[in-house]
Structures are given as structure tokens and as C-alpha cells.
Design a protein around this motif. Structure first.
Motif, PDB file in Angstrom:
ATOM      1  N   ALA A   1      19.985 -36.230  24.345  1.00 36.58           N
ATOM      2  CA  ALA A   1      21.302 -36.159  23.703  1.00 36.58           C
ATOM      3  C   ALA A   1      21.403 -37.162  22.558  1.00 36.58           C
ATOM      4  N   ALA A   2      20.869 -38.362  22.757  1.00 32.70           N
ATOM      5  CA  ALA A   2      20.941 -39.400  21.717  1.00 32.70           C
ATOM      6  C   ALA A   2      20.094 -39.018  20.501  1.00 32.70           C
ATOM      7  N   ARG A   3      18.891 -38.521  20.736  1.00 28.40           N
ATOM      8  CA  ARG A   3      18.032 -38.115  19.619  1.00 28.40           C
ATOM      9  C   ARG A   3      18.671 -36.989  18.808  1.00 28.40           C
ATOM     10  N   ARG A   4      19.272 -36.054  19.521  1.00 28.46           N
ATOM     11  CA  ARG A   4      19.922 -34.939  18.832  1.00 28.46           C
ATOM     12  C   ARG A   4      21.086 -35.444  17.972  1.00 28.46           C
ATOM     13  N   LEU A   5      21.887 -36.328  18.536  1.00 30.16           N
ATOM     14  CA  LEU A   5      23.035 -36.873  17.813  1.00 30.16           C
ATOM     15  C   LEU A   5      22.579 -37.712  16.621  1.00 30.16           C
ATOM     16  N   TYR A   6      21.518 -38.469  16.816  1.00 29.53           N
ATOM     17  CA  TYR A   6      20.982 -39.285  15.724  1.00 29.53           C
ATOM     18  C   TYR A   6      20.548 -38.405  14.552  1.00 29.53           C
ATOM     19  N   LYS A   7      19.801 -37.354  14.847  1.00 26.74           N
ATOM     20  CA  LYS A   7      19.313 -36.461  13.791  1.00 26.74           C
ATOM     21  C   LYS A   7      20.467 -35.749  13.092  1.00 26.74           C
ATOM     22  N   GLN A   8      21.430 -35.272  13.876  1.00 27.50           N
ATOM     23  CA  GLN A   8      22.572 -34.569  13.293  1.00 27.50           C
ATOM     24  C   GLN A   8      23.353 -35.485  12.349  1.00 27.50           C
ATOM     25  N   THR A   9      23.583 -36.704  12.795  1.00 28.54           N
ATOM     26  CA  THR A   9      24.370 -37.644  11.987  1.00 28.54           C
ATOM     27  C   THR A   9      23.610 -38.046  10.730  1.00 28.54           C
ATOM     28  N   LEU A  10      22.324 -38.315  10.879  1.00 26.42           N
ATOM     29  CA  LEU A  10      21.514 -38.685   9.724  1.00 26.42           C
ATOM     30  C   LEU A  10      21.475 -37.544   8.709  1.00 26.42           C
ATOM     31  N   ARG A  11      21.374 -36.307   9.212  1.00 29.57           N
ATOM     32  CA  ARG A  11      21.367 -35.147   8.319  1.00 29.57           C
ATOM     33  C   ARG A  11      22.692 -35.028   7.567  1.00 29.57           C
ATOM     34  N   GLN A  12      23.797 -35.304   8.250  1.00 27.31           N
ATOM     35  CA  GLN A  12      25.107 -35.268   7.599  1.00 27.31           C
ATOM     36  C   GLN A  12      25.198 -36.305   6.478  1.00 27.31           C
ATOM     37  N   ILE A  13      24.657 -37.499   6.748  1.00 25.36           N
ATOM     38  CA  ILE A  13      24.711 -38.564   5.740  1.00 25.36           C
ATOM     39  C   ILE A  13      23.865 -38.188   4.527  1.00 25.36           C
TER      40      ILE A  13
END
Length: 208
Positions: free
Chosen positions: A72-84
């Protein structure tokens, strides 16, 4: 080097030896004391075995929970980084460089992943006024960090308890192995040819 019998073999053999001693208790006065000692050791082995099994099960469950938190953390990290990246239009933006470890995040350990998430949270906090999605992501990241940190701690604690329980069981089995051999020798010395030779010494060589 003599190996220890497996836990199940040792417990079963202990029960058989107790039964043998009970059959011969009238032949040797000292058997009553041996019986008491063997019953105590049998109880300790049985208790240690169940404690060890419970500790191993708890450790495996903790590993499974940590793995779920990691995913869950890795997925959230990637999603947030992609948004930035999408917001700034480039992966070379200063904000991205503050967050990313140049792709090393893909192979991060659970502790490193937690540090990555905490760094992401810190940078988002600084950029909250600029990034329109920052407020929502900050709450999600904080929750994910808390869950992952708790899971990492639980695995460490359950691993410590597992090691202790396994060691306790091994000690109990070693005590039984030595007591069994000493009991056999005592009966042979006392009874000679009349000793209860139905005690199978080969069980002491059983591998784990």
C-alpha cells in the motif's frame, strides 16, 4: 555430534518413557524420583512446543501484515510522485529531487520505504500551498506511515519472541535428551539384564 529429536518425536518419546517407568516403578525405588523429573520435563517440553508454535504463527502473521502495508505504501508513493511530476511537467523539478532517491526506492527495505514516505510527507507539507492535491495526500501518507511503522515494529517484536520461544524449546529438548540417556544408564546399572530395554536409544539420534 548427537542431534536433538524433533519436538513431536521428543514429546511422544517422553510420554512412552514415562509409561515405561511407571511399569517398572516397583522394580527400582529410585524410579519414583525419575518419574517426577520426567513428568516435569515432559510438561516443560509440551508447554515450550505450543509457545513456539504460537510465536511462529504470530511472526508469520506480522510479516504478512507488514507486506500488505509495504504494498500500500509503495503504491501511494508512486501515485503521489507521479502527480507531482505531472504538476511540474518534469521529473527534474527541485521538489522531485528532494523526494526521489533516483529510482533506488524500488528496492528499498521496509525501513527505507518508511523513510521515503516520511520524506515525501515532509516535502508535501512544505509545498502544500502550491500543490492542489497536497492536503488529501498528506492525510493518506500519514496514515500509511503510521501503519507501516507499526507493522515494522510488530515484526521485530514477534521475531524476538519467536527466537526466544524456539530457544526455550531447544533447551527443553536438550534437557530431556540428557535426562533420558542418564535414566537409561541408571536403570541398566541398577537392574542389569532386567533393565527395561524397550527404551529405544536410537531416538536420540533423530534429526530435526
Amino acid at each position: 555430534m548427537t542431534t536433538l529429536p524433533s519436538p513431536n518425536d521428543a514429546i511422544a518419546d517422553s510420554a512412552r518413557l514415562i509409561a515405561i517407568l511407571e511399569r517398572h516403578r516397583n522394580d527400582v525405588p529410585e524410579i519414583e524420583g525419575l518419574l517426577t523429573a520426567h513428568r516435569t520435563t515432559h510438561h516443560q517440553m509440551t508447554t515450550s512446543y505450543h509457545a513456539s508454535e504460537d510465536a511462529i504463527a504470530a511472526w508469520r502473521a506480522a510479516l504478512a501484515r507488514r507486506w500488505t502495508c509495504e504494498i500500500a505504501a509503495r503504491r501511494l508513493y508512486k501515485q503521489t510522485l507521479r502527480q507531482i511530476v505531472q504538476y511540474y511537467g518534469t521529473a527534474e523539478a527541485p521538489t522531485i529531487r528532494l523526494i526521489s532517491r533516483g529510482g533506488a526506492e524500488a528496492d528499498s527495505s521496509p525501513t527505507e520505504l518508511l523513510e521515503d514516505m516520511q520524506r515525501l510527507h515532509a516535502v508535501l507539507s512544505l509545498e502544500a500551498a502550491t500543490l492542489p492535491f497536497a492536503e488529501q495526500r498528506l492525510a493518506e501518507i500519514a496514515q500509511s506511515c503510521a501503519a507501516l511503522e507499526s507493522a515494522i515494529y510488530d515484526v521485530a517484536e514477534s521475531e524476538r519472541r519467536r527466537r526466544t520461544a524456539v530457544l526455550d524449546l531447544r533447551i527443553a529438548r536438550e534437557v530431556y535428551r540428557r535426562m533420558r540417556r542418564e535414566t537409561y544408564q541408571a536403570l541398566v546399572n541398577r537392574l542389569g539384564d532386567q533393565a527395561p530395554l524397550d527404551i529405544d536409544e536410537s531416538v536420540l539420534e533423530t534429526t530435526e
